[in-house]
Design an enzyme around this catalytic site. Structure first.
Site, mmCIF file in Angstrom:
data_model
loop_
_atom_site.group_PDB
_atom_site.id
_atom_site.type_symbol
_atom_site.label_atom_id
_atom_site.label_comp_id
_atom_site.label_asym_id
_atom_site.label_seq_id
_atom_site.Cartn_x
_atom_site.Cartn_y
_atom_site.Cartn_z
ATOM 1 N N LEU A 81 29.347 43.488 43.597
ATOM 2 C CA LEU A 81 29.373 44.010 42.512
ATOM 3 C C LEU A 81 30.122 42.273 41.684
ATOM 4 C CD1 LEU A 81 30.770 47.676 42.281
ATOM 5 C CD2 LEU A 81 28.315 45.790 41.597
ATOM 6 N N GLY A 82 30.890 41.812 42.999
ATOM 7 C CA GLY A 82 31.551 40.739 42.097
ATOM 8 C C GLY A 82 32.886 40.497 42.961
ATOM 9 N N GLY A 104 36.690 38.488 43.787
ATOM 10 C CA GLY A 104 37.674 38.008 42.794
ATOM 11 C C GLY A 104 38.868 37.416 44.006
ATOM 12 N N ALA A 105 40.472 37.473 43.056
ATOM 13 C CA ALA A 105 41.449 36.467 43.599
ATOM 14 C C ALA A 105 41.575 37.040 45.188
ATOM 15 C CB ALA A 105 42.313 36.287 43.183
ATOM 16 N N TYR A 106 41.421 38.347 45.556
ATOM 17 C CA TYR A 106 41.620 38.591 46.933
ATOM 18 C C TYR A 106 40.414 39.220 47.763
ATOM 19 C CZ TYR A 106 46.904 38.075 45.390
ATOM 20 O OH TYR A 106 47.960 37.603 45.455
ATOM 21 N N THR A 163 35.728 41.155 47.566
ATOM 22 C CA THR A 163 34.746 41.429 47.349
ATOM 23 C C THR A 163 34.168 42.488 46.853
ATOM 24 O OG1 THR A 163 34.109 39.153 48.515
ATOM 25 C CG2 THR A 163 32.438 40.584 47.331
ATOM 26 N N VAL A 164 33.892 43.135 46.191
ATOM 27 C CA VAL A 164 34.039 44.454 45.670
ATOM 28 C C VAL A 164 32.145 44.580 45.617
ATOM 29 C CG1 VAL A 164 34.210 45.794 43.980
ATOM 30 C CG2 VAL A 164 35.729 44.493 44.241
ATOM 31 N N LYS A 191 35.865 47.876 47.650
ATOM 32 C CA LYS A 191 36.645 46.631 47.407
ATOM 33 C C LYS A 191 37.356 46.205 48.948
ATOM 34 C CE LYS A 191 41.494 45.162 45.727
ATOM 35 N NZ LYS A 191 42.234 44.603 44.344
ATOM 36 N N ASP A 200 49.847 43.044 34.645
ATOM 37 C CA ASP A 200 48.479 42.117 34.887
ATOM 38 C C ASP A 200 47.069 42.761 33.932
ATOM 39 O OD1 ASP A 200 47.214 39.692 35.147
ATOM 40 O OD2 ASP A 200 45.865 40.636 36.729
#
Length: 663
Positions: free
Chosen positions: A300-301, A303-305, A307-308, A322, A418
């Site tokens: 799905l995408g 991120g900073a920490y 993958t999902v 995640k 955030d």
């Protein structure tokens, strides 16, 4: 034993490599600061610096950041009361300002001719300089040498605010200018008066100093090191370089082993906390099966920490999985934080943590699935149709209720840190769900803030938090204020294609709303003038955002007050009852809305029980066309996949899954 010998040899090389200059010049300030001649801290040095408590070096009263073979960098912080004549400290027989300095000046009776490469009052400058002065007038002056100091002293300005160092790289082939900015810094060029007098294996660089006809600097040629003056130049020893490389390799392995041990300890602690919490533990095999071995087709995408991925577990329902980056200790802290916080709170507008997996050196979190992606995607037209104003207002209200719950329903309170539109997820009915608690922190029970290094997303960060590291509930209020502006305008939070003073959306909104020009920034696709309530409610939300964006936290409302005010705005629509029922009937053909015992369903719309003759109705929660179908877009949101088939249907094939994954 071998390591000990290497360490001894290493320090021997370091000792032999120390600059050999005259004993008349002290090159050391305490045990941590050493400079090369002609700089030093005693009378016999070519350019004398001051040593402050063996901790910092300074030139007069100004702190020296560094000295190099051609310049001196000074720390020149923003100061609203620094007198203009303090610029005299920047001139000496051996140094003078370079032309890269841009001085910001305040309290000018008449503005100086602006020779700067940037606007003194631009949002780029205001975002980085934390000092707040009573007057707004800022001028910028650029020059070099003694002349710039003389002109500053002769100006009608009284305050030398600060300086910005600008390095301009004009790439003519690309027809563009690249600016590198260093804030609160002054650069001085230096040199020794007289004719060249360098040591062997050093080249002489001639400089022209203010008030001196000739000056020079010495630089060792390639393959040599040293100051080039009294200490001379020494050939770089190959054996010494090999020794340093060997020691660097040893340090690398030692550090790697230490990091691995720290990672393992953190992992064990995480597993212990997960077992003691109410969060279910999934096996790695279950996670692997659910994601088809973490197939790229189900990604799905990123991120900073981590993958999902989208996946289906035992109950055959879609979930978001995640997977944090391997061997990332920061990621372990984040996952521990999410498990701790999400297992301690429950709210219908907070994303639910369904479980976790800590096996095979992996840390994985499992969330409920959000088929309609993020608020940011819809506002930026990356998926679906345009969100109607009533839906945007409902999303804002639900989000505010969730944040208020974090601030008030737990002891100590939880500060999200955030809040942004890409962390506001939308379920199948476009209900709001606040996500991503990796940066969240527990507030103190006996203080009003938490001191922590600023983190968050540019454009959303509370300026006071960025300035003094004091985190509070009002930091989340500021970030939510930015989200409200996004909802009203559908503009990007940071957009370098806009004019310099409007790059930051918060700054743009504060300017327009403060001057009563809200209409200039309202998203035209909202059709704000279609009825009086729509225009009025948009203005009210904009004014609420303006209060949330106040610089001083004490001037901002609390999230409880924000949520209550949004609820009043949302429930404040007035229209003929039969007209709204007719509108609700058209909605019923494609949408449905949940209701409780205090409401009646009329043709699929939710209408409050009101007195006879009343013309007040509840604004429908859903858009007229339910915002379907969706189109495929790219997104890094952790939970953003559409599931168009019902639970009674069989799971689709891989190719069908690909067609239905919407990033």
């Amino acid at each position: 034993m071998e390591i000990t010998v290497l360490v001894v040899m290493f320090f021997t090389v370091l000792f032999l490599a120390q600059p050999r200059s005259s004993t008349c010049c002290n090159l050391h300030c305490g045990t941590n600061i050493t400079v090369q001649y002609p700089f030093g801290f005693s009378e016999g040095c070519g350019i004398r610096l001051d040593c402050n408590d063996n901790k910092t070096m300074s030139l007069g009263k100004i702190i020296v950041k560094s000295v190099t073979s051609d310049n001196i960098l000074l720390h020149f912080p923003a100061n609203c009361s620094r007198k203009i004549n303090e610029s005299n400290q920047l001139i000496g027989p051996n140094y003078a300002p370079t032309k890269r300095n841009n001085f910001l000046i305040r309290r000018c009776n008449k503005p100086l001719v602006n020779k700067c490469l940037i606007q003194a009052n631009s949002s780029l400058i205001n975002d980085h300089l934390s000092a707040s002065c009573n007057d707004d007038g800022v001028s910028c002056y650029r020059g070099e040498g003694r002349s710039v100091v003389n002109e500053l002293n002769m100006s009608d300005c009284s305050v030398l605010y600060t300086s910005i160092l600008i390095n301009s790289n004009n790439n003519k082939s690309a027809d563009s200018v690249v600016l590198a900015l260093e804030f609160e810094v002054v650069e001085l060029e230096w040199g020794i008066p007289g004719n060249c007098n360098c040591s062997t294996d050093a080249k002489c660089v001639r400089v022209r100093l203010e008030g001196v006809n000739k000056g020079f600097r010495c630089q060792c040629t390639e393959g040599f090191e040293g100051d080039g003056f009294r200490g001379g130049c020494r050939r770089v020893a190959a054996a010494g370089a090999c020794l340093i490389a060997a020691l660097a390799l040893i340090c690398y392995y030692v550090r790697r082993r230490s990091t691995s041990r720290k990672y393992k300890m953190s992992e064990n602690r995480l597993l212990g906390e997960a077992r003691n919490s109410t969060v279910p533990l999934f096996s790695y095999k279950d996670i692997e099966r659910a994601t088809n071995a973490f197939s790229e087709k189900q990604k799905l995408g990123t991120g900073a920490y981590g993958t999902v991925y989208a996946g289906k577990l035992h109950n055959d329902e879609w979930v978001a999985i995640k997977k944090l980056r391997h061997q990332d200790t920061d990621g372990i802290e984040q996952i521990m934080n999410e498990i701790k916080l999400l297992s301690s709170v429950s709210h219908q507008n907070l994303v639910r943590l369904l479980g976790c997996c800590i096996e095979n050196g992996e840390q994985i979190l499992v969330y409920e699935f959000m088929p309609n992606g993020t608020l940011a995607q819809h506002l930026q037209r990356e998926r679906g149709h345009v969100l109607p104003w009533t839906v945007r207002l409902t999303i804002a209200t639900e989000t505010a209720l969730a944040i208020a719950h974090l601030h008030t329903a737990t002891h100590p309170p939880i500060y999200h840190r955030d809040i942004k539109s890409s962390n506001i997820l939308l379920d199948v009915n476009f209900n709001s769900k606040v996500a991503d608690f990796g940066l969240s922190r527990l507030g103190m029970t006996d203080n009003s803030h938490v001191s922590t290094a600023p983190q968050g997303t540019p454009g959303y960060v509370d300026p006071q938090y960025h300035q003094n590291f004091h985190l509070s509930d009002k930091s989340d209020v500021y970030s939510f204020g930015v989200v409200l502006v996004e909802i009203v305008t559908a503009l990007k939070v940071v957009d370098f294609s806009r004019p310099a003073t409007e790059i930051n959306l918060a700054a743009l909104a504060i300017d327009r709303i403060g001057r009563g020009r809200v209409d200039e920034i309202i998203d035209p696709l909202l059709e704000p003038n279609r009825d009086a309530w729509t225009l009025s409610s948009i203005h009210k939300v904009a004014e609420l955002a303006f209060r949330c964006l106040a610089f001083h936290r004490d001037m901002r409302p609390s999230m409880v007050e924000v949520s209550q005010e949004l609820e009043q705005i949302r429930l404040g629509a007035w229209a003929p009852l039969d007209e709204n029922i007719g509108m609700a009937s058209s909605i019923a053909s494609s949408c449905s809305s949940p209701f409780d015992g205090s409401e009646k369903s009329q043709g699929g719309a939710t209408v409050k029980k009101l007195g006879v003759g009343s013309r007040r109705v509840v604004v429908p929660h859903r858009p007229i066309d339910c915002l379907t179908p969706m189109k495929e877009v790219s997104d890094s949101s952790p939970i953003s996949m559409r599931d168009p088939w019902s639970s009674e249907q069989s799971s689709p094939s891989t190719n069908s899954l690909l067609r239905n994954i919407v990033h």
